[in-house]
Scaffold this motif. Structure first.
Motif, PDB file in Angstrom:
ATOM      1  N   THR A 292       0.839  -1.210   0.000  1.00  0.00           N
ATOM      2  CA  THR A 292       0.000   0.000   0.000  1.00  0.00           C
ATOM      3  C   THR A 292       0.866   1.249   0.000  1.00  0.00           C
ATOM      4  OG1 THR A 292      -1.782  -1.143   1.168  1.00  0.00           O
ATOM      5  CG2 THR A 292      -1.750   1.270   1.306  1.00  0.00           C
ATOM      6  N   ASN A 293       1.931   1.230   0.830  1.00  0.00           N
ATOM      7  CA  ASN A 293       2.814   2.402   0.899  1.00  0.00           C
ATOM      8  C   ASN A 293       3.525   2.649  -0.424  1.00  0.00           C
ATOM      9  OD1 ASN A 293       2.175   2.760   3.636  1.00  0.00           O
ATOM     10  ND2 ASN A 293       3.755   1.294   4.258  1.00  0.00           N
ATOM     11  N   LYS A 294       3.993   1.580  -1.059  1.00  0.00           N
ATOM     12  CA  LYS A 294       4.702   1.761  -2.343  1.00  0.00           C
ATOM     13  C   LYS A 294       3.734   2.241  -3.423  1.00  0.00           C
ATOM     14  CE  LYS A 294       7.985   0.204   0.073  1.00  0.00           C
ATOM     15  NZ  LYS A 294       8.762   1.186   0.861  1.00  0.00           N
ATOM     16  N   ALA A 295       2.489   1.754  -3.382  1.00  0.00           N
ATOM     17  CA  ALA A 295       1.507   2.176  -4.386  1.00  0.00           C
ATOM     18  C   ALA A 295       1.197   3.667  -4.248  1.00  0.00           C
ATOM     19  CB  ALA A 295       0.234   1.352  -4.240  1.00  0.00           C
ATOM     20  N   VAL A 296       1.047   4.137  -2.998  1.00  0.00           N
ATOM     21  CA  VAL A 296       0.779   5.558  -2.773  1.00  0.00           C
ATOM     22  C   VAL A 296       1.989   6.389  -3.203  1.00  0.00           C
ATOM     23  CG1 VAL A 296       0.347   7.327  -1.019  1.00  0.00           C
ATOM     24  CG2 VAL A 296      -0.857   5.134  -0.910  1.00  0.00           C
ATOM     25  N   PHE A 297       3.179   5.921  -2.834  1.00  0.00           N
ATOM     26  CA  PHE A 297       4.396   6.641  -3.220  1.00  0.00           C
ATOM     27  C   PHE A 297       4.465   6.757  -4.748  1.00  0.00           C
ATOM     28  CE2 PHE A 297       8.762   6.812  -4.649  1.00  0.00           C
ATOM     29  CZ  PHE A 297       9.361   7.724  -3.799  1.00  0.00           C
ATOM     30  N   ASP A 298       4.206   5.652  -5.447  1.00  0.00           N
ATOM     31  CA  ASP A 298       4.290   5.666  -6.918  1.00  0.00           C
ATOM     32  C   ASP A 298       3.266   6.616  -7.514  1.00  0.00           C
ATOM     33  OD1 ASP A 298       6.302   3.824  -6.754  1.00  0.00           O
ATOM     34  OD2 ASP A 298       5.022   2.090  -7.177  1.00  0.00           O
ATOM     35  N   GLN A 299       2.093   6.665  -6.897  1.00  0.00           N
ATOM     36  CA  GLN A 299       1.063   7.576  -7.389  1.00  0.00           C
ATOM     37  C   GLN A 299       1.515   9.030  -7.217  1.00  0.00           C
ATOM     38  OE1 GLN A 299      -2.632   5.941  -6.058  1.00  0.00           O
ATOM     39  NE2 GLN A 299      -3.861   7.436  -7.179  1.00  0.00           N
ATOM     40  N   PHE A 300       2.123   9.313  -6.077  1.00  0.00           N
ATOM     41  CA  PHE A 300       2.678  10.658  -5.862  1.00  0.00           C
ATOM     42  C   PHE A 300       3.782  10.940  -6.887  1.00  0.00           C
ATOM     43  CE2 PHE A 300       1.675  10.653  -1.002  1.00  0.00           C
ATOM     44  CZ  PHE A 300       0.357  10.989  -1.279  1.00  0.00           C
ATOM     45  N   HIS A 313      10.694  23.764  -4.430  1.00  0.00           N
ATOM     46  CA  HIS A 313      12.052  23.207  -4.329  1.00  0.00           C
ATOM     47  C   HIS A 313      12.024  21.731  -4.772  1.00  0.00           C
ATOM     48  CE1 HIS A 313      13.435  26.627  -1.888  1.00  0.00           C
ATOM     49  NE2 HIS A 313      12.281  26.512  -1.241  1.00  0.00           N
ATOM     50  N   LYS A 314      13.210  21.221  -5.120  1.00  0.00           N
ATOM     51  CA  LYS A 314      13.335  19.792  -5.368  1.00  0.00           C
ATOM     52  C   LYS A 314      13.200  19.042  -4.045  1.00  0.00           C
ATOM     53  CE  LYS A 314      14.327  19.838  -9.812  1.00  0.00           C
ATOM     54  NZ  LYS A 314      13.441  19.183 -10.830  1.00  0.00           N
ATOM     55  N   LEU A 315      12.467  17.951  -4.069  1.00  0.00           N
ATOM     56  CA  LEU A 315      12.285  17.128  -2.876  1.00  0.00           C
ATOM     57  C   LEU A 315      13.121  15.860  -2.981  1.00  0.00           C
ATOM     58  CD1 LEU A 315       8.408  17.508  -2.720  1.00  0.00           C
ATOM     59  CD2 LEU A 315      10.005  18.399  -1.012  1.00  0.00           C
ATOM     60  N   GLU A 316      13.368  15.234  -1.837  1.00  0.00           N
ATOM     61  CA  GLU A 316      14.090  13.959  -1.829  1.00  0.00           C
ATOM     62  C   GLU A 316      13.062  12.829  -1.733  1.00  0.00           C
ATOM     63  OE1 GLU A 316      17.747  11.734   0.546  1.00  0.00           O
ATOM     64  OE2 GLU A 316      17.273  13.840   0.980  1.00  0.00           O
ATOM     65  N   TRP A 317      13.027  12.011  -2.776  1.00  0.00           N
ATOM     66  CA  TRP A 317      12.027  10.946  -2.869  1.00  0.00           C
ATOM     67  C   TRP A 317      12.657   9.630  -2.437  1.00  0.00           C
ATOM     68  CZ3 TRP A 317       6.979  11.970  -4.773  1.00  0.00           C
ATOM     69  CH2 TRP A 317       6.777  13.291  -5.198  1.00  0.00           C
ATOM     70  N   GLN A 318      12.154   9.026  -1.386  1.00  0.00           N
ATOM     71  CA  GLN A 318      12.727   7.791  -0.852  1.00  0.00           C
ATOM     72  C   GLN A 318      11.661   6.693  -0.824  1.00  0.00           C
ATOM     73  OE1 GLN A 318      14.259   9.307   2.956  1.00  0.00           O
ATOM     74  NE2 GLN A 318      16.309   9.164   2.091  1.00  0.00           N
ATOM     75  N   ARG A 319      11.668   5.876  -1.870  1.00  0.00           N
ATOM     76  CA  ARG A 319      10.699   4.772  -1.941  1.00  0.00           C
ATOM     77  C   ARG A 319      11.020   3.691  -0.898  1.00  0.00           C
ATOM     78  NH1 ARG A 319       8.925   0.143  -4.939  1.00  0.00           N
ATOM     79  NH2 ARG A 319       6.829   0.440  -5.742  1.00  0.00           N
ATOM     80  N   LEU A 320      12.322   3.513  -0.602  1.00  0.00           N
ATOM     81  CA  LEU A 320      12.779   2.583   0.448  1.00  0.00           C
ATOM     82  C   LEU A 320      12.237   1.172   0.208  1.00  0.00           C
ATOM     83  CD1 LEU A 320      12.242   4.903   3.561  1.00  0.00           C
ATOM     84  CD2 LEU A 320      14.339   4.594   2.237  1.00  0.00           C
ATOM     85  N   ASP A 321      12.666   0.591  -0.914  1.00  0.00           N
ATOM     86  CA  ASP A 321      12.121  -0.711  -1.321  1.00  0.00           C
ATOM     87  C   ASP A 321      12.392  -1.822  -0.318  1.00  0.00           C
ATOM     88  OD1 ASP A 321      10.988   0.251  -3.619  1.00  0.00           O
ATOM     89  OD2 ASP A 321      12.802  -0.027  -4.803  1.00  0.00           O
ATOM     90  N   ASP A 322      13.440  -1.686   0.486  1.00  0.00           N
ATOM     91  CA  ASP A 322      13.730  -2.719   1.472  1.00  0.00           C
ATOM     92  C   ASP A 322      13.047  -2.449   2.815  1.00  0.00           C
ATOM     93  OD1 ASP A 322      15.261  -0.460   1.860  1.00  0.00           O
ATOM     94  OD2 ASP A 322      16.939  -1.548   2.729  1.00  0.00           O
ATOM     95  N   LYS A 323      12.210  -1.426   2.840  1.00  0.00           N
ATOM     96  CA  LYS A 323      11.492  -1.087   4.071  1.00  0.00           C
ATOM     97  C   LYS A 323       9.994  -1.111   3.824  1.00  0.00           C
ATOM     98  CE  LYS A 323      15.367  -0.090   6.136  1.00  0.00           C
ATOM     99  NZ  LYS A 323      15.921  -0.983   7.160  1.00  0.00           N
ATOM    100  N   LYS A 324       9.242  -1.156   4.906  1.00  0.00           N
ATOM    101  CA  LYS A 324       7.787  -1.144   4.771  1.00  0.00           C
ATOM    102  C   LYS A 324       7.287   0.248   4.390  1.00  0.00           C
ATOM    103  CE  LYS A 324       5.204  -1.533   8.480  1.00  0.00           C
ATOM    104  NZ  LYS A 324       4.583  -2.148   9.672  1.00  0.00           N
ATOM    105  N   ALA A 325       7.897   1.288   4.944  1.00  0.00           N
ATOM    106  CA  ALA A 325       7.423   2.654   4.737  1.00  0.00           C
ATOM    107  C   ALA A 325       8.144   3.331   3.570  1.00  0.00           C
ATOM    108  CB  ALA A 325       7.618   3.459   6.009  1.00  0.00           C
TER     109      ALA A 325
END
Length: 371
Positions: A292-300, A313-325
């Motif tokens: 669910t978290n990765k799906a929301v991140f991808d949508q963003f 400003h440029k933001l830092e995008w951290q999908r964190l594939d090895d983490k839940k969040a």
């Protein structure tokens, strides 16, 4: 172990196999399975090295080295169908070698592991995140005699279990997991069952561990949290209220290095971060399941450009594939514990949090409509 046949409404007993009969090896398979999913051992562990051989004046090599949530090192020794006679002695030697590793050395070991495996990221930052701390300088790692041992094997010899029980009685923290492979047609299964200590004993020992964790947490908080953080958050919330920022209107100061509020979308929160080296604003996807978290991140992320244009400003995008969040953040490097900087830092948070909320508000509405 049984397999359910929903069609015939019956269960089929699976016959345990030997790893060797199935062609599995210790390093190529069992070790890799655990390294890729350490949660299979019943807790959240951070694997920081495989086949570590960096001990002075010895060529010995341990199987897996990990950190647990209390910052203690965990030596994991894997054996396939037979534990052998000497596995406890080997692990005790490795634990004694590891007991002298400093926090910086452990971070270097982990960084080497990340580099060897082609994983991006800074070891110190990952350790800080894993331990839920705010800064590497504050975390306590490998303190005292907290080193732990985990043994994994299909079968344990009596001399091994006898020694393990004796060590437990003498406060050496260890666990034995019985690993059993099964085959049913082309399907393969694996169970990992903790046999030492028994579940009842483990519950008691968890209590001891929690007490130790609380003691460590208290030691950390005496240095920083109890004194600085509540005062910083009190001033920040006062400034937020004066600026008319409603999201934090009902939030109270805390001893944590973060201060969170809802976003209007379940499992997604906004956070302000205050640490020794930086402050930041972020949106954090922390639903119970990673998908669910990765799906929301991808949508963003599909609207990354529009979001950053609204934010300015440029933001830092951290999908964190090895983490839940997952998270998206914007930070400022500061000397956070110098109170002379607090006015500037609070002004920065009050300025950038509303921008972050405004930048993500349309995207949050899109996600809500898509559900």
């Amino acid at each position: 172990m049984f397999q359910i046949n929903a069609t015939s409404n019956e269960i089929v007993q699976l016959v345990p196999k030997r790893f060797s009969d199935l062609g599995f090896t210790e390093r190529g398979h069992l070790q890799e399975w655990i390294a890729k999913m350490p949660e299979s051992l019943g807790e959240e562990l951070l694997i920081i090295q495989k086949e570590f051989d960096g001990f002075d004046e010895t060529r010995e090599r341990l199987d897996l080295l990990a950190l647990d949530k209390q910052g203690d090192l965990v030596v994991i020794e894997n054996k396939l169908d037979d534990s052998g006679r000497d596995v406890v002695w080997q692990a005790l030697k490795y634990a004694s070698y590891c007991s002298s590793l400093s926090k910086s050395q452990i971070a270097e070991i982990y960084q080497a592991y990340l580099d060897q495996n082609g994983e991006e990221g800074n070891a110190r930052e990952r350790i800080v995140e894993f331990l839920g701390a705010s800064d590497f300088d504050e975390v306590l790692i490998n303190e005292g005699v907290g080193q732990r041992l985990i043994f994994v094997s299909a079968n344990f010899r009596r001399e091994v279990t006898s020694t393990a029980m004796w060590l437990l009685e003498n406060q050496i923290r260890l666990q034995c997991f019985k690993a059993t492979p099964y085959q049913q047609g082309n399907q393969l299964f694996l169970t990992l069952d903790q046999i030492i200590p028994t579940p009842e004993e483990a519950e008691f020992r968890v209590g001891i561990s929690e007490k130790k964790k609380e003691q460590k947490t208290a030691a950390k908080s005496q240095a920083v949290s109890l004194e600085l953080r509540p005062r910083f958050w009190t001033r920040t919330l006062e400034a937020m209220e004066a600026a008319g920022v409603q999201r934090y209107a009902t939030v109270s100061p805390s001893k944590d290095h973060w201060l969170s509020c809802g976003s209007g979308l379940g499992g997604v929160i906004y956070s302000l971060i205050f640490s020794k080296k930086e402050i930041r604003v972020e949106i954090y996807m922390s639903a119970n399941d990673a998908a669910t978290n990765k799906a929301v991140f991808d949508q963003f992320y599909e609207n990354k450009e529009a979001i950053e244009n609204r934010f300015g400003h440029k933001l830092e995008w951290q999908r964190l594939d090895d983490k839940k969040a997952s998270r998206v953040k914007y930070s400022l490097a500061v000397d956070g514990y110098d109170e002379e900087n607090w006015e500037m830092m609070i002004d920065w948070l009050v300025e950038h949090f509303p921008k972050l909320e405004k930048a993500f508000r349309p995207e949050i509405e899109k996600v809500k409509r898509s559900r």
